[in-house]
Design an enzyme around this catalytic site. Structure first.
Site, PDB file in Angstrom:
ATOM      1  CB  SER A 151      -2.242  -7.854  10.614  1.00 38.25           C
ATOM      2  OG  SER A 151      -3.064  -8.173   9.519  1.00 38.25           O
ATOM      3  CG  HIS A 178      -7.366  -6.652  11.906  1.00 36.87           C
ATOM      4  ND1 HIS A 178      -6.856  -7.922  12.082  1.00 36.87           N
ATOM      5  CD2 HIS A 178      -6.461  -5.996  11.131  1.00 36.87           C
ATOM      6  CE1 HIS A 178      -5.712  -8.039  11.436  1.00 36.87           C
ATOM      7  NE2 HIS A 178      -5.444  -6.878  10.854  1.00 36.87           N
ATOM      8  CG  ASP A 222      -9.700  -9.415  13.303  1.00 31.04           C
ATOM      9  OD1 ASP A 222     -10.012  -9.592  12.096  1.00 31.04           O
ATOM     10  OD2 ASP A 222      -8.536  -9.158  13.667  1.00 31.04           O
TER      11      ASP A 222
END
Length: 418
Positions: free
Chosen positions: A144, A385, A340
């Site tokens: 991320s 995610h 996601d």
């Protein structure tokens, strides 16, 4: 249900077949080119935590430690813990000093600009990899926002930062005051918002965006968690409750500046970063893309898949249907809707919105030699995610995830030494 099982069966065995070919490729090139044994450094994302901060529950892996999995396969892995909601500049500074050791120094010019404590007393480090230099480089893997942080660290290492350009006065810092090329062997981004996430713009660009995520730490356990913002002179007092700590943070000026995660994660903030965080001709780059939505045939919008984590389903729907306008008047289109649950899938491929144009992004081809200075991206993986780092994940998908990390580590260590 039978259809879902068939898709899972087919996907799993197709992936296993590809991994066999991939492993054969790694074996063949390793026989021709000398391998490296450089450490792999894991950099957590937005609202992440260090390996010991939440007890046995790991950022990298949840209930099963990804670092331990890689170490069990013979890889040297270093796990850093940086400010979970700090800017990428501040986070990159912290990565450097945690690895190299010493007193963290955010830079005189940067600190004066944003009103920071340049050298916080509580940020002195022994050094997890003191021998780090051009002869002993590292592989950076960022999840991320951690992918943005890795790129920022590359920039700070390779460039001399000046306090005063006209006077030629450099920062008095081993990191910021000198150019240190060759310290990074490769950068790998996992579900990284290189071009920003429209979620940051949808929810807002300031504290309310951060406020949404405070619940995660509250669910997992807040007794060990800290926002690590001592450079802003924000510290949680020993007897302070979590709610009072968060309440006190709300009124801080940090949220009104560009030196905070919510700006860096926005479309405009990411575009600003992309203007100067350019790919280096000395580094290998890889990006992993994830998707947890599917296109609705009637509306054209993207809606969350059935297995998307409950707490981010609503976010997946928002990202999958909203148009966002940037400060220059441009707008996102339907190519931004696949996501996601937190990040737009198209943003994960690599940086494209900088003022100097996009970095070169190509599809990874096992049969072709790897070239430095370009992003090699892989086919989208059907995980959300959080699942991409092992949270709220089924046993079958856990096996898939482990294979992804182990096989990528093989790829990294197969890269030539020079």
């Amino acid at each position: 249900l039978l259809w879902d099982r068939w898709v899972l069966f087919r996907t799993r065995y197709e992936y296993q077949f590809l991994m066999k070919i991939f492993s054969l490729y790694i074996f063949l090139i390793s026989a021709v080119f000398p391998q490296n044994k450089n450490p792999i450094v894991l950099i957590h994302g937005f609202f992440g935590w260090g390996n010991e901060e939440l007890g046995d529950y790991k950022y990298w892996g949840g209930k099963k430690d990804i670092q331990r999995t890689l170490e069990d396969h013979g890889y040297k892995v270093i796990n850093v813990s940086v400010g979970p909601i700090s800017s990428n500049w501040d986070r990159a500074i912290e990565v450097y000093y945690q690895l190299k050791g010493g007193q963290a120094d955010y830079g005189l010019k940067h600190s004066e600009k944003y009103g920071l404590i340049q050298k916080p007393d509580d940020k002195k480090y022994e050094g997890l990899y003191k021998e780090w230099n051009s002869e002993n480089p590292v592989h950076l893997i960022g999840h991320s926002m951690g992918g943005q942080t890795a790129r920022m660290l590359q920039y700070l290492l390779e460039n001399e930062i000046y306090v005063n350009d006209s006077l030629g006065l450099k920062e008095d810092s081993k990191l910021l005051g000198s150019s240190n090329r060759g310290w990074i062997k490769s950068i790998t981004s996992i579900a990284t918002p290189h071009d920003g996430s429209t979620l940051a713009d949808i929810v807002t660009k300031t504290f309310p965006f951060i406020q949404y995520f405070t619940g995660l730490a509250g669910v997992v356990g807040t007794s060990f968690y800290d926002f690590d913002l001592s450079q802003w002179d924000i510290k949680r007092n020993p007897d302070e409750t979590w709610s009072k700590y968060v309440q006190r943070m709300r009124g801080h000026n940090a949220w009104n500046t560009k030196n905070i995660s919510s700006w860096d994660l926005s479309l405009d903030g990411a575009a600003e970063l992309n203007t100067y965080l350019n790919a280096s001709p000395n580094i290998f780059y890889f990006s992993y893309t994830f998707s947890a939505t599917s296109k609705n045939r009637l509306t054209g919008y993207h809606t969350p898949d059935k297995n998307v984590f409950l707490l981010i389903r609503s976010r997946a729907k928002l990202i999958g249907s909203r148009v966002v306008f940037t400060n220059n008047g441009s707008a996102t289109d339907s190519t931004w809707w696949e996501n996601d649950g937190i990040v737009n899938s198209r943003s994960m491929r690599g940086p494209t919105t900088g003022g100097n144009g996009a970095d070169l992004i190509v599809e990874y081809q096992p049969s072709e030699p790897l070239i430095k200075g370009r992003w090699y991206t892989f086919e989208p993986i059907k995980l959300d995610h959080y699942q991409s780092v092992g949270h709220m994940i089924s046993r079958e998908k856990r096996s898939l995830l482990d294979s992804i990390y182990v096989n990528h580590a093989k790829l990294l260590w197969s890269l030539p030494k020079d």
